[in-house]
Motif scaffolding. Structure first.
Motif, PDB file in Angstrom:
ATOM      1  N   GLY A   1     -10.156 -21.610  11.419  1.00 43.41           N
ATOM      2  CA  GLY A   1     -11.346 -21.494  10.574  1.00 43.41           C
ATOM      3  C   GLY A   1     -11.455 -20.135   9.915  1.00 43.41           C
ATOM      4  O   GLY A   1     -10.648 -19.770   9.078  1.00 43.41           O
ATOM      5  N   THR A   2     -12.469 -19.363  10.318  1.00 45.83           N
ATOM      6  CA  THR A   2     -12.714 -18.065   9.684  1.00 45.83           C
ATOM      7  C   THR A   2     -11.898 -16.935  10.315  1.00 45.83           C
ATOM      8  O   THR A   2     -11.955 -15.808   9.854  1.00 45.83           O
ATOM      9  N   GLU A   3     -11.187 -17.213  11.397  1.00 43.64           N
ATOM     10  CA  GLU A   3     -10.398 -16.171  12.059  1.00 43.64           C
ATOM     11  C   GLU A   3      -9.258 -15.696  11.161  1.00 43.64           C
ATOM     12  O   GLU A   3      -8.710 -16.452  10.367  1.00 43.64           O
ATOM     13  N   LYS A   4      -8.926 -14.412  11.317  1.00 43.12           N
ATOM     14  CA  LYS A   4      -7.806 -13.852  10.571  1.00 43.12           C
ATOM     15  C   LYS A   4      -6.730 -13.352  11.528  1.00 43.12           C
ATOM     16  O   LYS A   4      -7.003 -13.115  12.710  1.00 43.12           O
ATOM     17  N   TYR A   5      -5.533 -13.215  11.013  1.00 39.12           N
ATOM     18  CA  TYR A   5      -4.414 -12.758  11.838  1.00 39.12           C
ATOM     19  C   TYR A   5      -3.468 -11.906  10.989  1.00 39.12           C
ATOM     20  O   TYR A   5      -3.517 -11.952   9.748  1.00 39.12           O
TER      21      TYR A   5
ATOM     22  N   PHE B   1       9.943  -7.261   4.594  1.00 41.29           N
ATOM     23  CA  PHE B   1       8.834  -8.063   5.120  1.00 41.29           C
ATOM     24  C   PHE B   1       7.545  -7.678   4.400  1.00 41.29           C
ATOM     25  O   PHE B   1       7.360  -6.538   3.985  1.00 41.29           O
ATOM     26  N   THR B   2       6.642  -8.648   4.300  1.00 43.28           N
ATOM     27  CA  THR B   2       5.290  -8.405   3.807  1.00 43.28           C
ATOM     28  C   THR B   2       4.319  -8.495   4.984  1.00 43.28           C
ATOM     29  O   THR B   2       4.394  -9.430   5.795  1.00 43.28           O
ATOM     30  N   PHE B   3       3.411  -7.514   5.070  1.00 42.45           N
ATOM     31  CA  PHE B   3       2.370  -7.490   6.098  1.00 42.45           C
ATOM     32  C   PHE B   3       1.039  -7.774   5.415  1.00 42.45           C
ATOM     33  O   PHE B   3       0.626  -7.051   4.507  1.00 42.45           O
ATOM     34  N   ARG B   4       0.371  -8.843   5.874  1.00 46.36           N
ATOM     35  CA  ARG B   4      -0.913  -9.242   5.274  1.00 46.36           C
ATOM     36  C   ARG B   4      -1.902  -9.616   6.366  1.00 46.36           C
ATOM     37  O   ARG B   4      -1.523 -10.154   7.410  1.00 46.36           O
ATOM     38  N   TYR B   5      -3.170  -9.357   6.091  1.00 46.17           N
ATOM     39  CA  TYR B   5      -4.237  -9.803   6.998  1.00 46.17           C
ATOM     40  C   TYR B   5      -4.773 -11.100   6.422  1.00 46.17           C
ATOM     41  O   TYR B   5      -5.576 -11.100   5.487  1.00 46.17           O
ATOM     42  N   ASP B   6      -4.309 -12.225   6.970  1.00 47.23           N
ATOM     43  CA  ASP B   6      -4.575 -13.536   6.375  1.00 47.23           C
ATOM     44  C   ASP B   6      -5.583 -14.354   7.171  1.00 47.23           C
ATOM     45  O   ASP B   6      -5.732 -14.180   8.391  1.00 47.23           O
ATOM     46  N   LYS B   7      -6.211 -15.252   6.455  1.00 42.90           N
ATOM     47  CA  LYS B   7      -7.112 -16.203   7.094  1.00 42.90           C
ATOM     48  C   LYS B   7      -6.299 -17.313   7.737  1.00 42.90           C
ATOM     49  O   LYS B   7      -5.390 -17.874   7.125  1.00 42.90           O
ATOM     50  N   SER B   8      -6.621 -17.621   8.980  1.00 44.34           N
ATOM     51  CA  SER B   8      -5.887 -18.646   9.708  1.00 44.34           C
ATOM     52  C   SER B   8      -6.321 -20.039   9.265  1.00 44.34           C
ATOM     53  O   SER B   8      -7.507 -20.326   9.160  1.00 44.34           O
TER      54      SER B   8
ATOM     55  N   LYS C   1       6.133   5.101  -5.960  1.00 45.65           N
ATOM     56  CA  LYS C   1       6.369   4.033  -4.983  1.00 45.65           C
ATOM     57  C   LYS C   1       5.671   4.292  -3.655  1.00 45.65           C
ATOM     58  O   LYS C   1       5.886   3.553  -2.690  1.00 45.65           O
ATOM     59  N   THR C   2       4.861   5.331  -3.597  1.00 46.02           N
ATOM     60  CA  THR C   2       4.174   5.705  -2.354  1.00 46.02           C
ATOM     61  C   THR C   2       2.687   5.471  -2.516  1.00 46.02           C
ATOM     62  O   THR C   2       2.110   5.795  -3.556  1.00 46.02           O
ATOM     63  N   ARG C   3       2.045   4.906  -1.481  1.00 47.98           N
ATOM     64  CA  ARG C   3       0.613   4.634  -1.596  1.00 47.98           C
ATOM     65  C   ARG C   3      -0.055   4.640  -0.227  1.00 47.98           C
ATOM     66  O   ARG C   3       0.590   4.394   0.795  1.00 47.98           O
ATOM     67  N   LEU C   4      -1.339   4.934  -0.244  1.00 46.57           N
ATOM     68  CA  LEU C   4      -2.171   4.890   0.953  1.00 46.57           C
ATOM     69  C   LEU C   4      -3.098   3.688   0.819  1.00 46.57           C
ATOM     70  O   LEU C   4      -3.842   3.586  -0.152  1.00 46.57           O
ATOM     71  N   ILE C   5      -3.049   2.775   1.803  1.00 45.48           N
ATOM     72  CA  ILE C   5      -3.840   1.556   1.699  1.00 45.48           C
ATOM     73  C   ILE C   5      -4.548   1.253   3.025  1.00 45.48           C
ATOM     74  O   ILE C   5      -4.185   1.774   4.075  1.00 45.48           O
ATOM     75  N   ASN C   6      -5.534   0.394   2.925  1.00 41.43           N
ATOM     76  CA  ASN C   6      -6.121  -0.234   4.100  1.00 41.43           C
ATOM     77  C   ASN C   6      -5.460  -1.609   4.212  1.00 41.43           C
ATOM     78  O   ASN C   6      -5.670  -2.471   3.361  1.00 41.43           O
ATOM     79  N   ALA C   7      -4.657  -1.792   5.269  1.00 41.85           N
ATOM     80  CA  ALA C   7      -3.852  -3.005   5.375  1.00 41.85           C
ATOM     81  C   ALA C   7      -4.691  -4.266   5.539  1.00 41.85           C
ATOM     82  O   ALA C   7      -4.200  -5.373   5.302  1.00 41.85           O
ATOM     83  N   LYS C   8      -5.959  -4.130   5.932  1.00 39.31           N
ATOM     84  CA  LYS C   8      -6.833  -5.302   6.021  1.00 39.31           C
ATOM     85  C   LYS C   8      -7.241  -5.800   4.640  1.00 39.31           C
ATOM     86  O   LYS C   8      -7.606  -6.959   4.469  1.00 39.31           O
ATOM     87  N   GLU C   9      -7.152  -4.896   3.665  1.00 38.91           N
ATOM     88  CA  GLU C   9      -7.601  -5.245   2.318  1.00 38.91           C
ATOM     89  C   GLU C   9      -6.436  -5.432   1.349  1.00 38.91           C
ATOM     90  O   GLU C   9      -6.600  -6.080   0.309  1.00 38.91           O
ATOM     91  N   GLU C  10      -5.299  -4.857   1.674  1.00 38.65           N
ATOM     92  CA  GLU C  10      -4.167  -4.885   0.748  1.00 38.65           C
ATOM     93  C   GLU C  10      -2.868  -5.000   1.538  1.00 38.65           C
ATOM     94  O   GLU C  10      -2.685  -4.334   2.550  1.00 38.65           O
ATOM     95  N   SER C  11      -1.976  -5.867   1.082  1.00 37.65           N
ATOM     96  CA  SER C  11      -0.707  -6.057   1.779  1.00 37.65           C
ATOM     97  C   SER C  11       0.261  -4.927   1.449  1.00 37.65           C
ATOM     98  O   SER C  11       0.079  -4.197   0.479  1.00 37.65           O
ATOM     99  N   PHE C  12       1.292  -4.802   2.289  1.00 30.15           N
ATOM    100  CA  PHE C  12       2.349  -3.838   1.998  1.00 30.15           C
ATOM    101  C   PHE C  12       3.683  -4.404   2.483  1.00 30.15           C
ATOM    102  O   PHE C  12       3.727  -5.306   3.339  1.00 30.15           O
ATOM    103  N   ASN C  13       4.757  -3.897   1.911  1.00 30.85           N
ATOM    104  CA  ASN C  13       6.103  -4.355   2.248  1.00 30.85           C
ATOM    105  C   ASN C  13       6.870  -3.264   2.983  1.00 30.85           C
ATOM    106  O   ASN C  13       6.710  -2.076   2.698  1.00 30.85           O
ATOM    107  N   PHE C  14       7.721  -3.696   3.917  1.00 34.35           N
ATOM    108  CA  PHE C  14       8.575  -2.755   4.643  1.00 34.35           C
ATOM    109  C   PHE C  14       9.801  -3.508   5.142  1.00 34.35           C
ATOM    110  O   PHE C  14       9.676  -4.546   5.800  1.00 34.35           O
ATOM    111  N   LEU C  15      10.968  -3.012   4.783  1.00 33.47           N
ATOM    112  CA  LEU C  15      12.254  -3.581   5.209  1.00 33.47           C
ATOM    113  C   LEU C  15      12.386  -5.069   4.894  1.00 33.47           C
ATOM    114  O   LEU C  15      12.947  -5.854   5.661  1.00 33.47           O
TER     115      LEU C  15
END
Length: 449
Positions: free
Chosen positions: A335-339, A324-331, A308-322
């Motif tokens: 347009g092309t901006e991400k948040y 919540f899901t954390f994702r780098y999404d396109k707005s 259940k443990t992993r090392l990720i780049n959060a810009k490329e892969e989402s992760f969950n904590f408490l």
């Protein structure tokens, strides 16, 4: 926090203070002493645990928290219906004469979403009162030592604060995330190492003996007793004192990672922890840093759940904590901006829908007001948790929940059609909202207490 409380009552005469205010005053003094003298060891604390106003405040908190009876069958209502002052005086005398002995912890099993069950320990009401009194005395001492990166089971801190901190780190560029999971943390804390940690601040042997008795208390699982004096690991989940002890032990990791002249800090690695759940965050987290962390955890007698443990780049892969899901999404708007999108996880929303489903299955006989009121208590609690101003985005989750409620309530009243329910064939959800007070999840605003 303790000083802020005292500021509101500093001009009061002690005789006019409530039990809670007198407790705050004592806690403030303990906190200030611990904060000012980092190496100070408290050698006379036991007598404070059985001060009458401390026991009365502990009893008030146990009543507020509720909970069932322990192995002795005595409930909170039983004590309230009798002479609770005489009851507290009896506890006080037991503590004063050092005749107090905790009873066995009743184990119950709580279903998990995946079909498994997790154990929960229920001490007797009497033991919960004494544990709360002990916690009231010890907590301010160790609060002076806890790191800012720790958020779970601490006064004036919450999961919302942890989520806010993670988003702040992501926005600042700490986008490599080590999402860690400890294997059965509460069940595996070594007693001997925990006691060494406690002795960094507490040298009163009577307090240490009290804590050891709780750690060694046997567990009654359906009439079968386990643990006891031979038990060398674990703090029973459900015990009032257990979260504080768990935080005291995990503070060893917090201290090492947060130390300004330490290796983690030099690499710009931060930790955000909520009880036994934590993430490491950095621009780059090296394998050497992770090996050192695993070595520390192993020396503490704990272990990482590698599955259940992993090392990720959060810009490329989402992760969950408490939840919540954390994702780098396109707005959608930009347009092309991400948040950085922080939203309720799919698993969390499935749990909420399951709670609603289970409630409706067993309350077909209730009227519209009852259905709305009791559904509100389920729905609002979740929405208040997930709605964090300026941090989380809940629009999509609320839209999906609204659609689910519309379909679910329609089918719910359709099944009642043989009894000619007034809501059959109508827009049940909308009528419950406008006529009976059901929360409209699309327009709901987070409530604060």
């Amino acid at each position: 926090m303790y000083q802020q409380r005292v500021e509101t009552i500093k001009d009061k005469d002690k005789k006019s203070m409530t039990n809670r205010e007198r407790t705050w005053m004592l806690q403030s003094n303990l906190y200030r002493k611990a904060k000012q003298e980092k190496g100070y060891k408290f050698y006379i604390l036991y007598d404070k645990i059985f001060i009458l106003y401390i026991l009365e405040e502990a009893w008030a908190q146990v009543r507020e928290n509720g909970g069932g009876a322990g192995v002795d069958g005595v409930t909170i209502a039983d004590i309230k219906s009798g002479d609770d002052q005489a009851y507290l005086s009896g506890i006080r005398e037991e503590l004063r004469k050092r005749e107090y002995k905790p009873q066995a912890v009743k184990r119950v099993w709580i279903p998990k979403p995946n079909g498994d069950k997790r154990p929960l320990g229920i001490p007797t009401v009497k033991d919960r009162i004494v544990q709360t009194a002990c916690k009231l005395i010890l907590e301010p001492i160790f609060e002076a030592d806890f790191q800012e990166s720790s958020y779970g089971f601490r006064p004036e801190r919450s999961a919302s604060d942890a989520i806010r901190e993670i988003k702040t780190h992501l926005k600042s560029g700490l986008q490599e995330v080590y999402d860690a999971d400890l294997s059965k943390y509460f069940d595996t804390i070594p007693h001997d190492k925990l006691m060494i940690t406690l002795r960094e601040r507490i040298t009163d042997p009577r307090v240490l003996s009290l804590i050891e008795m709780w750690l060694k208390a046997p567990v009654n699982d359906g009439g079968k007793f386990t643990g006891g004096k031979k038990n060398k690991v674990g703090t029973p989940q459900g015990g009032v004192i257990s979260p504080l002890l768990a935080n005291i032990y995990m503070n060893l990791i917090d201290r090492i990672i947060s130390r300004e002249d330490g290796g983690f800090a030099k690499m710009g690695i931060k930790i955000v922890r909520y009880a036994d759940d934590f993430v490491l965050m950095g621009r780059h987290i090296t394998s050497q840093a992770l090996d050192y962390l695993k070595s520390l955890i192993s020396r503490m007698g704990l272990s990482i759940n590698e599955d259940k443990t992993r090392l990720i780049n959060a810009k490329e892969e989402s992760f969950n904590f408490l939840g919540f899901t954390f994702r780098y999404d396109k707005s959608i708007l930009e347009g092309t901006e991400k948040y950085w999108n922080v939203c309720p996880s799919d698993k969390s929303m499935k749990k909420l829908r399951k709670k609603i489903d289970e409630y409706l299955k067993t309350h077909g006989h209730c009227n519209g007001y009852t259905i709305s009121t009791e559904l509100n208590s389920i729905i609002k609690g979740s929405l208040n948790y997930y709605m964090i101003q300026g941090v989380s985005y809940t629009r999509v989750a609320c839209r999906d929940l609204s659609y689910y409620l519309r379909e679910k309530l329609y089918r719910f009243y359709n099944r009642k059609s043989q009894r000619k329910s007034r809501l059959y064939g109508q827009r049940a959800k909308e009528i419950l909202e406008t006529r009976y007070g059901l929360v409209n999840v699309l327009t709901y605003k987070r409530q604060t207490t």
